[in-house]
Design a protein around this motif. Structure first.
Motif: not given
Length: 116
Positions: A39-57
């Motif tokens: 979840l921290r990786a997803q949040n960092d990606w969302h913050k620094h790269v682009m938004p993530i929607e409906n992704y559970h990895g």
């Protein structure tokens, strides 16, 4: 080998499709550290790269990726391994269709602003 951090998963809870060859599936007992890392990786990606929607990895209800692929990971390392793996999934294009939509929307916005 002594298993200190994992447990055997009851075989009738999953299908091997003939790939296990009698090897029991084990999963790490600590799911919270894996979730924190992913979840921290997803949040960092969302913050620094682009938004993530409906992704559970790599996260799953009972059989999340890191817990079953590295069942004897030291508990204090589980979060960082999960973070790195999740970031790799994101970078590797697991969310490519989402990225493609965002890039296209950005180009449209940029072209619209340039025309103004």
């Amino acid at each position: 080998m002594e298993f200190r951090y994992s447990e055997i998963v009851i075989p009738h809870l999953y299908q091997t499709h003939g790939l296990a060859n009698g090897i029991p599936l084990r999963r790490h007992r600590n799911s919270s550290n894996e979730m924190k890392g992913a979840l921290r990786a997803q949040n960092d990606w969302h913050k620094h790269v682009m938004p993530i929607e409906n992704y559970h990895g790599g996260l799953g209800e009972d059989f999340s990726f890191i817990r079953v692929t590295v069942p004897e990971c030291l508990p204090e390392r589980l979060e960082i391994i999960s973070y790195a793996n999740e970031y790799a999934f994101l970078y590797d294009g697991k969310c490519f269709p989402l990225m493609q939509r965002h890039v296209q929307a950005y180009i449209v916005r940029r072209n619209g602003e340039a025309a103004s």
